[in-house]
Design a protein around this motif. Structure first.
Motif, PDB file in Angstrom:
ATOM      1  N   LEU A  12      32.401   7.267  -7.064  1.00 25.33           N
ATOM      2  CA  LEU A  12      33.329   6.639  -6.121  1.00 25.33           C
ATOM      3  C   LEU A  12      34.014   5.421  -6.713  1.00 25.33           C
TER       4      LEU A  12
ATOM      5  N   MET B  26      40.417   1.904  -1.813  1.00 25.00           N
ATOM      6  CA  MET B  26      39.809   3.168  -1.400  1.00 25.00           C
ATOM      7  C   MET B  26      39.880   3.344   0.112  1.00 25.00           C
ATOM      8  N   HIS B  98      42.704  11.188  -3.928  1.00 23.71           N
ATOM      9  CA  HIS B  98      41.929  12.395  -4.212  1.00 23.71           C
ATOM     10  C   HIS B  98      41.857  12.711  -5.692  1.00 23.71           C
ATOM     11  N   TRP B 104      34.531  13.190  -3.968  1.00 31.21           N
ATOM     12  CA  TRP B 104      35.625  12.582  -3.210  1.00 31.21           C
ATOM     13  C   TRP B 104      36.004  13.414  -2.006  1.00 31.21           C
ATOM     14  N   ASP B 108      35.946  12.096   1.716  1.00 33.88           N
ATOM     15  CA  ASP B 108      37.188  12.146   2.475  1.00 33.88           C
ATOM     16  C   ASP B 108      36.999  12.875   3.794  1.00 33.88           C
TER      17      ASP B 108
END
Lengths: 377, 170
Positions: A12, B26, B98, B104, B108
Motif C-alpha cells: 500500500l 491515497m 489503481h 489495491w 479499493d
C-alpha cells in the motif's frame, strides 16, 4: 503481527513524495500567521462596516482571499480532538461562533417576509422583491426557519465540514449556539408549532447515517427520534404538533414518511418512482406538499392527502422546484426554482387545489433557497 | 521562534511529511492533492508551532488538518450542489489510484470508512488513537473498522490472519 501486515505495508505504501524544502513551508506558515492577524482585524472592522451597509465588499474580499473565520477557529481540524490538542482552544482570543455574533439589528419592514438562505447567508425578501440581509458571515449559513411567533430564526452554520445549529433574533442579533457536535453536522431544523421544541436532521458520521433528532428550544434534551433508515432528512412538524413528516431512504429511493411526534409508528406516505423530497404540511394538516420527479424529469411540486395517500400534481414548473413552504394562512406557497424564490397563489377547492401564476420574488443573481415565512411583523 | 524550536520543527517535518502526503493522496486518489494538502497543513502547523509542538500527537493534528484541507478543496466546488440536493449523503471522496495490484483492488473494494482506516494505518502509520483523531470518530470505531477491514482483506487475498497483536496496538 500476522501475514497480512507486511503485505499491506509493503504494497500500500506508494512512492512517498519527498518533502518540499522546509524554507518553503516556513514562508507559507509565516504568511498564514500574517493572514490570521489580518483576518481578525478585518473581522472586527467588518462587524462595524456591515452596519453601515458596505460590508459585502469586505466580506467578498475575505472569501476571495481564503480568509476564513469559522466556528471552530481557523486552521483547526474539525472533529473530536482532545481539547488539549486543539490550538484554537489554547488561544482564547480566536473566533468561537459564526461572526459577527453581536451587532446592531437589522430593521425589517412590517408585513410578510420570506426569510431564506442567499449565497450561504440569511436574508429576507419582501413580497415586492426588496432583499434585506439579516445575517452575513464568512461561515456558511443554511436552512433557516422562522419561529411561530416570528421573533427568532433557527439556522445551521458551519465551515463546509461540520455544521451546528444556532438560533438568533429575527433581526440577526443575539446568536446562540444550540448544538455542539464536532463530528456530526446538523441541518434542517424546524420549530414545533408551539415554539417549545425543535426537530432536526443529524448526520451520524461514525455510523454513516442521517437521523432525525429533537431537542428543547434552548438546545437541551437532545434525543434521537428516528434512526432506522440509512438516511432520514428534512423533518417538519404537523400543524397540531402530533406528528412529524420527513424524507427517508428505505429501499432504493427517498420517500415521504410520517411518525408520531415521539418517534413511534413511522410509516411511509409516498412511494413514487424516483425520489420525493422536502415534504411540508399544509396549514390545515390534511396534505403534505413535496418535490418529486416520478417521470424521471425535472422536479415538480406534488401534494399527498395524508389520510388517503392520494397523490396529485400541484405545480408543473418545467424546471427543478423544491423547498415548498406554505404561508400560514394557506393561500400562498413559496418555493425555490432555478436558484430563485418564487411565489404562487393556491386555493383549496375541496377536492384539490387551484394555483395561480407563479411570480418570481428574488432577483439578485446569487443562489436563493430554503424559504420560510415571517408573517406580519 | 527560537533556534531550538526551528530545529525541532524541521526535524519533525522531515520525518512526517511523506507519510501524511502519501496517506492523503491515497485517501483522495490524487497525489497532487495529497502534497498540496500536506504542505498547507505543515505550514499551518509552523504558523502556530508554539502550540502544536506541545500536543500529544502533532502528527495526528497535522494529518487531520491535511485531510480537512483536501476535503474542503474537493467540497468547495460541489458544496452548492450538495446543499441544493438537501444534504443527500454524497460520497465525495475519490477512489484510490489503481496500481495493477490485487491488494489495491481489495482495498479499493472496502467501504469508505474501512478503507480510510486501513490507509491511515498502513500508509500513514498512525496509531488507532491517532486515526480516530484524524477521522473524527471514537477509537473503538476505528478498531472496528480495522478489524472488519483486515478480516475482509484476509478473506479476499487468501491470507490467514494470525495473532491479533495488531488489534490491540495503538
Amino acid at each position: 503481527m500476522d501475514d497480512l501486515d507486511p503485505i499491506l505495508t509493503d504494497t500500500l505504501r506508494p512512492d512517498l513524495p519527498p518533502p518540499p524544502p522546509v524554507e518553503e513551508i516556513r514562508a507559507r506558515g509565516r504568511h498564514i500567521r500574517r493572514r490570521r492577524q489580518i483576518a481578525y482585524t478585518a473581522a472586527s472592522v467588518a462587524a462595524i462596516v456591515l452596519v453601515v451597509g458596505t460590508g459585502m465588499a469586505l466580506q467578498s474580499w475575505m472569501v476571495d482571499n481564503d480568509v476564513v473565520v469559522d466556528p471552530v477557529g481557523p486552521d483547526t481540524p474539525t472533529g473530536d480532538a482532545p481539547a488539549g490538542d486543539d490550538p484554537s482552544k489554547v488561544d482564547a482570543s480566536e473566533a468561537t461562533g459564526p461572526e459577527p455574533s453581536q451587532r446592531e439589528g437589522v430593521a425589517l419592514p412590517a408585513g410578510d417576509l420570506i426569510v431564506h438562505q442567499r449565497a450561504f447567508d440569511i436574508y429576507a425578501v419582501t413580497l415586492e422583491g426588496e432583499e434585506i440581509p439579516i445575517f452575513q458571515a464568512p461561515t456558511i449559513e443554511v436552512s433557516p426557519d422562522v419561529s411561530p411567533d416570528g421573533q427568532r430564526i433557527l439556522f445551521s452554520s458551519g465551515d463546509g465540514d461540520n455544521f451546528d445549529l444556532f438560533v438568533m433574533a429575527i433581526d440577526g442579533t443575539d446568536v446562540t449556539q444550540l448544538t455542539d457536535t464536532p463530528t456530526d453536522p446538523e441541518f434542517e431544523a424546524r420549530w414545533s408549532p408551539d415554539g417549545t421544541r425543535i426537530v432536526y436532521m443529524r448526520r451520524n458520521v461514525a455510523e454513516e447515517r442521517s437521523e432525525i433528532w429533537t431537542m428543547r428550544a434552548d438546545g437541551s434534551g437532545q434525543t434521537a427520534l428516528y434512526t432506522d433508515a440509512d438516511a432520514s432528512l428534512v423533518p417538519t412538524w404537523s400543524p397540531d404538533g402530533s406528528a412529524i413528516a420527513f424524507t427517508s431512504y428505505v429501499g432504493e429511493s427517498f420517500d415521504v414518511w410520517i411518525m408520531d411526534a415521539d418517534g413511534s409508528d413511522a410509516r411511509r406516505v409516498t412511494d413514487l418512482p424516483n425520489d420525493e423530497w422536502n415534504s411540508v404540511w399544509s396549514p390545515d394538516g390534511r396534505f403534505l406538499t413535496f418535490s418529486a420527479h416520478p417521470d424521471g424529469g425535472d422536479r415538480d411540486l406534488y401534494v399527498v392527502e395524508v389520510e388517503s395517500g392520494e397523490v396529485s400534481l400541484l405545480l408543473d414548473t418545467e424546471l427543478d422546484a423544491t423547498g415548498p413552504m406554505w404561508h400560514p394562512n394557506g393561500t400562498r406557497l413559496a418555493y425555490e426554482l432555478n436558484r430563485q424564490i418564487w411565489l404562487v397563489a393556491v386555493s383549496a377547492t375541496g377536492s384539490g387545489f387551484e394555483v395561480g401564476d407563479p411570480v418570481r420574488v428574488t432577483t439578485s443573481p446569487e443562489q436563493h433557497g430554503a424559504p420560510t415565512w415571517r408573517v406580519g411583523g | 521562534m527560537d533556534a531550538n524550536s526551528e530545529s525541532q520543527f524541521e526535524s519533525w517535518y522531515e520525518r512526517s511529511y511523506s507519510r501524511i502526503a502519501g496517506a492523503v493522496a491515497m485517501m483522495f486518489g490524487s497525489p497532487d492533492l495529497g502534497e498540496e494538502a500536506a504542505s498547507e497543513a505543515f505550514a499551518r502547523a509552523y504558523s502556530r508551532w508554539g502550540q502544536v509542538r506541545h500536543m500529544g500527537s502533532p502528527e495526528a493534528w497535522t494529518h487531520r488538518v491535511a485531510v480537512n484541507v483536501a476535503k474542503r478543496r474537493l467540497r468547495r466546488a460541489s458544496l452548492e450542489r450538495r446543499l441544493l440536493q438537501k444534504n443527500r449523503p454524497v460520497d465525495d471522496t475519490m477512489p484510490p489510484p489503481h496500481p495493477p495490484s490485487e491488494v489495491w483492488e481489495a482495498v479499493d473494494g472496502l467501504p469508505d470508512r474501512m478503507r480510510q482506516a486501513i490507509v491511515l494505518r498502513y500508509v500513514g502509520d498512525l496509531s488507532q488513537a491517532d486515526i480516530a483523531a484524524v477521522m473524527g470518530v471514537a477509537p473503538g470505531t476505528v478498531a472496528a473498522h480495522l478489524h472488519a477491514g483486515r478480516e475482509r482483506l484476509g478473506a479476499m487475498l487468501g491470507v490467514p490472519l494470525g495473532s491479533r497483536e495488531e488489534q490491540s496496538r495503538g
